[in-house]
Design an enzyme around this catalytic site. Structure first.
Site, PDB file in Angstrom:
ATOM      1  N   PRO A  25      31.431  30.960  34.254  1.00 23.96           N
ATOM      2  CA  PRO A  25      32.203  32.200  34.476  1.00 23.96           C
ATOM      3  C   PRO A  25      33.054  32.577  33.265  1.00 23.96           C
ATOM      4  CG  PRO A  25      32.374  30.756  36.372  1.00 23.96           C
ATOM      5  CD  PRO A  25      31.694  29.965  35.290  1.00 23.96           C
ATOM      6  N   GLU A  26      32.874  33.795  32.811  1.00 20.53           N
ATOM      7  CA  GLU A  26      33.692  34.359  31.731  1.00 20.53           C
ATOM      8  C   GLU A  26      34.471  35.538  32.325  1.00 20.53           C
ATOM      9  OE1 GLU A  26      31.509  34.935  28.043  1.00 20.53           O
ATOM     10  OE2 GLU A  26      30.079  33.377  28.601  1.00 20.53           O
ATOM     11  N   LYS A  58      39.807  33.348  31.491  1.00 17.87           N
ATOM     12  CA  LYS A  58      38.951  32.728  32.501  1.00 17.87           C
ATOM     13  C   LYS A  58      39.749  32.165  33.679  1.00 17.87           C
ATOM     14  CE  LYS A  58      35.757  31.347  28.837  1.00 17.87           C
ATOM     15  NZ  LYS A  58      35.152  30.195  28.136  1.00 17.87           N
ATOM     16  N   HIS A 110      29.881  22.040  48.170  1.00 13.58           N
ATOM     17  CA  HIS A 110      30.707  21.926  46.967  1.00 13.58           C
ATOM     18  C   HIS A 110      32.031  22.685  47.069  1.00 13.58           C
ATOM     19  CE1 HIS A 110      27.028  20.277  45.361  1.00 13.58           C
ATOM     20  NE2 HIS A 110      26.414  21.418  45.558  1.00 13.58           N
ATOM     21  N   ARG A 168      29.870  21.763  39.714  1.00 11.96           N
ATOM     22  CA  ARG A 168      29.819  20.635  38.785  1.00 11.96           C
ATOM     23  C   ARG A 168      31.183  20.018  38.545  1.00 11.96           C
ATOM     24  NH1 ARG A 168      26.229  22.841  34.015  1.00 11.96           N
ATOM     25  NH2 ARG A 168      26.831  20.856  33.127  1.00 11.96           N
ATOM     26  N   ARG A 185      41.530  33.885  10.176  1.00 15.20           N
ATOM     27  CA  ARG A 185      40.877  32.771  10.875  1.00 15.20           C
ATOM     28  C   ARG A 185      39.726  32.249  10.033  1.00 15.20           C
ATOM     29  NH1 ARG A 185      43.903  31.272  15.487  1.00 15.20           N
ATOM     30  NH2 ARG A 185      45.069  33.142  16.028  1.00 15.20           N
ATOM     31  N   ARG A 243      27.659  25.838  20.507  1.00  8.69           N
ATOM     32  CA  ARG A 243      26.954  26.426  21.653  1.00  8.69           C
ATOM     33  C   ARG A 243      25.657  27.066  21.186  1.00  8.69           C
ATOM     34  NH1 ARG A 243      30.535  27.521  25.737  1.00  8.69           N
ATOM     35  NH2 ARG A 243      28.653  27.605  26.989  1.00  8.69           N
TER      36      ARG A 243
END
Ligand SMILES: [Zn+2]
Length: 266
Positions: free
Chosen positions: A2-3, A59, A93, A112, A153, A252
């Site tokens: 989930p974002e 999130k 779950h 999870r 950055r 990723r």
């Protein structure tokens, strides 16, 4: 995982179902989802409270309680909410279940077990302690503020977008989508981006996330021409038909179109 757009969907769901009902009690089925809080403390701070509203910070979803505190929920790799009558079975779950005096219950599902929950006294203090940047759709996050946060950055633009302390809410899938639509290669280095690139990136980020938040992050609902849902070697670029490429960026698996997205050294 989930974002921001998915969490925006959970936020709407919570607001449409679970507000203004007194919490009779809570059940924690697995204490591993607790985030530095004891089960007793969590239960005590939930009991007798009502949820007034739901807020998002990246999130994290916060169910704001009438005590002034908030129940923070982070969905980890996979998670969702399920509101139903108390007499119905708990979903598989389900890790935390809130029973309301209305006869309904809200289950927090985490397949999870990477989700996290706790009651926080103050969302701002919690966010500061976690070094959580502003929500990527925060109304106060203007173009200039975004540029200031991004400037200077190091590393790739994908890793900067996914860095929750710069702006919160973007993960692997939506950073790929934003970069695809902005025509930037995910490996493009931050120190090679100029003001115009960042300004364009801001505009695309807001547009992508706003649009995706409306459809709750469901890839099947994505507009034509989006990368979302077609992230595989079998699917051609939705814009030019070229074969997509993938590789590890910032730890990723990223997907990009070698024709539509400027190479890192261009
Ligand atoms: Zn393309």
């Amino acid at each position: 995982m989930p974002e921001l757009p998915d969490v925006a969907g959970f936020q709407r769901y919570l607001q449409a179902t679970a507000l203004h009902q007194r919490i009779r009690g809570s059940h924690l089925t697995d204490r591993r989802i607790l985030d530095h809080q004891s089960p007793q403390m969590l239960a005590r701070r939930l009991k007798g409270r009502k949820i007034d509203s739901a807020r998002r910070r990246g999130k994290w979803l916060f169910a704001e309680l009438d005590s002034g505190e908030a129940l923070g929920l982070h969905f980890g790799m996979s998670g969702e909410l399920d509101y139903a009558a108390q007499k119905s079975d708990w979903p598989d779950h389900a890790r935390l279940i809130l029973d309301f005096d209305s006869g309904y219950r809200l289950a927090v599902i985490s397949r999870r077990l990477l989700g996290r929950t706790r009651v926080v006294e103050d969302i701002g203090t919690f966010a500061a302690r976690r070094e959580l940047g502003p929500d990527a759709l925060d109304e106060d996050l203007g173009r200039e503020a975004f540029q200031r946060r991004m400037q200077g950055r190091r590393g790739s633009v994908k890793s900067a977008l996914m860095n929750q302390s710069i702006v919160a809410g973007i993960g692997n899938v939506y950073s790929d989508e934003i970069l695809f639509q902005a025509g930037l290669h995910p490996r493009r280095r931050m120190d090679r981006l100029d003001g115009e690139d960042l300004s364009n990136l801001y505009r695309v980020m807001r547009r992508v996330l706003r649009t995706a938040a409306r459809f709750g992050g469901d890839a099947r609902e994505a507009p034509a021409g989006w990368l979302l849902g077609g992230r595989s070697a079998d699917t051609p670029c939705p814009r030019c038909g070229h074969e997509l490429e993938s590789g590890t960026v910032a730890g990723r698996t990223a997907w990009w179109c070698p024709r539509c997205q400027q190479r890192p050294d261009d």
